[in-house]
Design an enzyme around this catalytic site. Structure first.
Site, PDB file in Angstrom:
ATOM      1  N   THR A   1       0.727  -1.199  -0.318  1.00  0.00           N
ATOM      2  CA  THR A   1      -0.052  -0.040  -0.089  1.00  0.00           C
ATOM      3  C   THR A   1       0.597   1.543  -0.247  1.00  0.00           C
ATOM      4  O   THR A   1       1.788   0.977   0.702  1.00  0.00           O
ATOM      5  CB  THR A   1      -0.618   0.235   1.106  1.00  0.00           C
ATOM      6  OG1 THR A   1      -1.899   1.270   0.833  1.00  0.00           O
ATOM      7  CG2 THR A   1      -0.345  -0.271   2.591  1.00  0.00           C
ATOM      8  N   GLU A   2       0.532   2.189  -0.837  1.00  0.00           N
ATOM      9  CA  GLU A   2       1.337   3.422  -1.518  1.00  0.00           C
ATOM     10  C   GLU A   2       1.678   3.957   0.128  1.00  0.00           C
ATOM     11  O   GLU A   2       2.576   4.775  -0.113  1.00  0.00           O
ATOM     12  CB  GLU A   2       0.774   4.361  -1.971  1.00  0.00           C
ATOM     13  CG  GLU A   2       0.080   4.022  -3.092  1.00  0.00           C
ATOM     14  CD  GLU A   2      -1.094   3.116  -3.103  1.00  0.00           C
ATOM     15  OE1 GLU A   2      -1.516   2.201  -2.375  1.00  0.00           O
ATOM     16  OE2 GLU A   2      -2.175   3.962  -3.919  1.00  0.00           O
ATOM     17  N   ASN A   3       0.790   4.406   1.507  1.00  0.00           N
ATOM     18  CA  ASN A   3       1.219   4.849   2.470  1.00  0.00           C
ATOM     19  C   ASN A   3       2.622   4.191   2.823  1.00  0.00           C
ATOM     20  O   ASN A   3       2.765   4.670   4.291  1.00  0.00           O
ATOM     21  CB  ASN A   3       0.104   4.658   3.249  1.00  0.00           C
ATOM     22  CG  ASN A   3      -0.656   4.054   3.194  1.00  0.00           C
ATOM     23  OD1 ASN A   3      -1.055   2.943   3.040  1.00  0.00           O
ATOM     24  ND2 ASN A   3      -0.882   3.969   4.899  1.00  0.00           N
TER      25      ASN A   3
ATOM     26  N   SER B   1       8.441   3.960  -1.010  1.00  0.00           N
ATOM     27  CA  SER B   1       6.962   3.163  -1.100  1.00  0.00           C
ATOM     28  C   SER B   1       6.958   3.516  -1.954  1.00  0.00           C
ATOM     29  O   SER B   1       6.331   2.576  -3.350  1.00  0.00           O
ATOM     30  CB  SER B   1       6.090   3.722  -0.695  1.00  0.00           C
ATOM     31  OG  SER B   1       4.651   3.089  -0.071  1.00  0.00           O
TER      32      SER B   1
END
Lengths: 223, 240, 223, 240
Positions: free
Chosen positions: C48-50, C90
């Site tokens: 997940t990007e975060n 990320s």
């Protein structure tokens, strides 16, 4: 008696300008000596390019951990509050303007602030390391050096003859004879040994010296 | 070396009109609510700081944090990737009324531009946005047969950061995904201000575990039991 | 009975193509559903990007930790072998080609591989998030979507009419009617529902469909 | 998900003639000696891999590790910042004889180019080398009144990395300053091969403490009691 400072005394003088809490990178070799002369009551935080902040003195011989070394590949120790990081983060600290002071050696410094300290010419194997990165980003890039070469030629010059490390990067030079700022592409004498006249200093310098106000005596302890 | 300050008012001192302020957090994770509210308190008491440019992934939620800053009229411009949230009313109203400026930046480009600001890289090339409306006006270049857009660094006057542990040197760790943009923003701001859940003595954070080395941090204030933005939103809390 | 797949069935079909050990990013919303249908014996690692790798299912209601969320700001849990990292790392994973698969939603997909999925036009507040980053870098960028819009217009088109998310980035589209690859800027039909003819499919598609070899039946379980 | 391999020969399998190989380590800290020597063993047995381009901060020391690769004639080109060491004979001899190529890159630029390779950034601007011989032939640009040099990403076919802990997912930690270039090289190589002092079960490395997430790692081999290059040099060990 020769009328010039020893390397230890040059290092001592440079150390006096490092403020409490400053983040400092000392170049490999002679500049590392500056760490020995931190004034009492002040604590500088030393950065080494290979990924440590707040390293301390060398360990006793035989107690080295060779995974705990500085950029000169000498064994070091950690002070409380140290941290490890990878090379990209380490040079982000350098290039990103986070260091307060970098103190480097020099073959030549020009009145323009140009520095030559990585190559003595095309012979042999060239090697640059972190020198070219270190001259960019530190808020203050200072040089410590003998005022002249071993054979008496000026190291402070109008324009460097050796390959450059960086353009217009040096702001202060601590030599064996004087403390000199680079302001608007001129050498401005701030301090000199009392035993040497300004004319004598000029005679040992390859570019014009400027005086702004008074020149203080360069006073250092016996070391 | 002691970067700790006594309280929140001291922590947010010196933030002036017109400054660029990076604020950590992605959604509610990592939002430094107490620092933001201390800044709002100062604005209410003194009328300053205003005309701020705020850099954050989002543009505020509900009636707390960045949304409350916007409601108070402190923010002239948002730089963000996603100005939406469960309750984006504060930003939406001002934006549709033309009362706040928006610079929309893809999330990964936003992160990389902030890192570049911290790392002394004035520009870099990314495939992101090539051929889209968001690349308009930006230089493009081809490398190895593929097209890229040139993006510029982002720097700030101030970063407001929420950390888990801090020591007096400013070494930081973060809690889970609350890390997000904060280590980057700490690098990219002239003054980085941190609220930490706990301040521990120097040496207590294992040097291998430090996420943000102290060189990137200027002030640290301890805020025990700090509020979590998402929890406040769900509880309907308003900072008014 | 309508002759088309449900969203769950589209997600199921997309999940069948994710290999064991693949690193996968699922876009916010409908694509997140793909995680439910991992084939038995295969383990994908979700990014997940975060800033999390290897997150797991949602926690029970009331047990959420709001510092442990995905890019959609939904609470998640961790699987053994998870890691946290900052946003630049990320998106280095995303942009640097380290993800095996990204599965995204779409307003429109063009036969050139262009994708429009972030903006329906100039009205309202624009928001892009990580969409424009995600379409670059993953080894395979797939789209899951209904074959047509709610009012029956084709979503697979010759050229996107809406603002682009990325140029030439999509390689496969899983629709409610078919599985279609994008090869050399053409839609190549790999699978379609047995109940629909190729002519009917073409009638619901805004660009020419190409057949290479045989078209398999698109078969999915009741879900 | 299990990236562990049984032994060193399996770990270095598939490294072919002409490949670009990044090798972690700064001085002796982080040098993956056992992986390097396994590669030398294969070269001795099969004549391959040769014509390698090796990327490392240095260019070998003494008669072990990268220096031994050079002595064996496996290396066609070195990309490094400082091809000197306490005993740089192996590289120096070949270089002065014109038998090995050198691309000299400032240390910080080397790190950033490798990171760029891993992060999908094909080019970036840095102040480093502006106005020097090392900037010759490179594009320059001015940003905000200062001059910068454009540098390109560095990628590799393979990275050889020494880690402290690894898990089967390839999550890694490093030991002290042995971290140096390794997390960056792990990102920038198509195949990242790791020797770890210890392989632990998934979940044993605290997710907050992972330095290199497993997505950047392809193979992990456990090498207990791995040699430290500097210690070998000081002991006068030769790999011959």
């Amino acid at each position: 008696m020769t009328t010039k400072l020893t390397n230890a005394q040059i290092a001592w003088r440079a150390a006096q300008d490092i403020e409490d809490g400053a983040y400092v990178n000392l170049g490999i070799g002679f500049p590392e000596m500056v760490a020995r002369y931190q004034p009492p009551g002040r604590q500088a935080i030393f950065h080494t390019e290979n990924g440590i902040l707040n390293f301390g003195k060398a360990p006793p011989e035989g107690k080295e951990d060779w995974d705990l070394i500085n950029a000169g590949k000498k064994a070091v120790t950690l002070n409380p509050g140290a941290s490890f990081f990878h090379h990209a983060d380490s040079f982000a600290m350098v290039r990103g303007g986070h260091l307060d002071v970098a103190i480097l050696g020099a073959y030549e410094v020009a009145e323009t602030g140009d520095l030559a300290n990585w190559s003595t010419g095309p012979k042999g194997v060239p090697a640059v390391g972190g020198a070219m990165d270190l001259v960019h980003g530190a808020k203050r890039v200072a040089v410590i050096t003998d005022h002249v070469t071993k054979d008496g030629r000026p190291k402070l010059v109008r324009a460097c003859s050796l390959p450059l490390t960086g353009v217009g990067c040096v702001t202060r030079v601590y030599t064996s004879l004087a403390v000199i700022d680079i302001v608007a592409q001129r050498f401005v004498v701030r301090e000199k040994l009392a035993a040497i006249s300004l004319d004598e200093l000029q005679g040992l310098t390859g570019a014009g010296l400027v005086v702004e106000g008074t020149i203080a005596d360069l006073v250092v302890p016996e070391l | 070396m002691d970067k700790t300050v006594a309280g929140l008012p001291e922590a947010v001192a010196g933030i002036e009109d017109g400054m660029v302020v990076m604020i950590g957090g992605f959604g509610g994770a990592g939002a430094p609510i107490e620092l933001i509210h201390a800044l709002i308190d100062r604005f209410r008491a003194t009328g300053s700081p205003k005309n701020l440019t705020v850099i954050n992934n989002n543009a505020g939620n509900g009636r707390i944090g960045i949304a409350a800053m916007i409601d108070e009229g402190m923010v002239a411009k948002m730089v963000c990737s996603f100005p939406r949230s469960s309750d984006p009313r504060a930003f939406t109203e001002k934006y549709l009324a033309g009362a706040i400026e928006l610079e929309l930046v893809p999330q990964g480009t936003l992160a990389e531009r902030i890192r570049a600001g911290g790392a002394g890289i004035p520009a870099f090339y990314t495939p992101t946005t090539y051929g889209t409306d968001l690349a308009k006006g930006k230089p493009v270049a081809e490398f190895e047969g593929r097209n890229y857009v040139q993006e510029r660094w982002l720097k700030a006057d101030v970063a407001l950061i929420k950390a888990e542990l801090a020591d007096p040197h400013g070494n930081l760790t973060y809690r889970k995904a609350a890390r997000n943009f904060s280590p980057l923003m700490a690098m990219a701001a002239r003054t980085t201000i941190v609220q930490a859940a706990k301040i521990v003595p120097a040496g207590e954070i294992e040097p291998e575990h430090v996420v943000t080395p102290g060189i990137f941090v200027d002030r640290v204030v301890e805020v025990r039991d700090a509020a979590q933005e998402e929890a406040l939103i769900r509880a309907g809390v308003e900072y008014a």
